[in-house]
Design a protein around this motif. Structure first.
Motif, short mmCIF file in Angstrom:
data_model
loop_
_atom_site.label_atom_id
_atom_site.label_comp_id
_atom_site.label_asym_id
_atom_site.label_seq_id
_atom_site.Cartn_x
_atom_site.Cartn_y
_atom_site.Cartn_z
N VAL A 148 0.84 -1.20 0.00
CA VAL A 148 0.00 0.00 0.00
C VAL A 148 0.87 1.25 0.00
CG1 VAL A 148 -1.66 1.34 1.36
CG2 VAL A 148 -2.00 -1.12 1.03
N LEU A 149 1.89 1.28 0.83
CA LEU A 149 2.79 2.43 0.88
C LEU A 149 3.53 2.60 -0.45
CD1 LEU A 149 4.26 2.15 4.48
CD2 LEU A 149 2.53 3.75 3.64
N VAL A 199 2.41 1.76 -3.48
CA VAL A 199 1.47 2.29 -4.47
C VAL A 199 1.23 3.78 -4.24
CG1 VAL A 199 -0.95 2.21 -5.21
CG2 VAL A 199 0.33 0.08 -4.90
N ILE A 200 1.04 4.17 -2.99
CA ILE A 200 0.81 5.58 -2.68
C ILE A 200 2.04 6.42 -3.04
CG2 ILE A 200 0.47 7.23 -0.79
CD1 ILE A 200 -1.35 5.10 0.50
N SER A 201 3.23 5.94 -2.69
CA SER A 201 4.43 6.71 -3.01
C SER A 201 4.68 6.76 -4.51
CB SER A 201 5.65 6.17 -2.26
OG SER A 201 5.91 4.85 -2.65
N SER A 202 4.36 5.71 -5.24
CA SER A 202 4.50 5.73 -6.69
C SER A 202 3.58 6.76 -7.32
CB SER A 202 4.18 4.35 -7.28
OG SER A 202 5.11 3.40 -6.85
N CYS A 203 2.36 6.84 -6.85
CA CYS A 203 1.43 7.85 -7.36
C CYS A 203 1.92 9.26 -7.04
CB CYS A 203 0.04 7.63 -6.76
SG CYS A 203 -0.77 6.13 -7.37
N ALA A 204 2.45 9.45 -5.84
CA ALA A 204 2.95 10.77 -5.45
C ALA A 204 4.14 11.17 -6.31
CB ALA A 204 3.33 10.77 -3.97
#
Length: 63
Positions: free
Chosen positions: A17-18, A20-25
């Motif tokens: 989850v972290l 995926v979130i960091s990749s989007c950011a």
């Protein structure tokens, strides 16, 4: 036994989850940086056609 599997699942899901979130950011930040450094705009024409322009082409008048 069930408690161990829940701990393993949490150890696996949290990094995913972290990640995926960091990749989007990172992708969003890169896009904003790219737009600021290169500059871009969209020119729309009366016939509905759109053209993406970059850099100094944005300042030129339409043909």
């Amino acid at each position: 036994m069930e408690a161990k599997s829940q701990i393993r699942l949490k150890k696996l899901v949290l990094p995913i989850v972290l990640g995926v979130i960091s990749s989007c950011a990172v992708a969003t930040a890169f896009r904003y940086w790219q737009a600021k450094t290169q500059g871009w705009c969209v020119r729309a024409y009366p016939d509905g056609k759109e053209e993406v322009l970059y850099g100094s082409d944005c300042q030129k008048p339409a043909d």
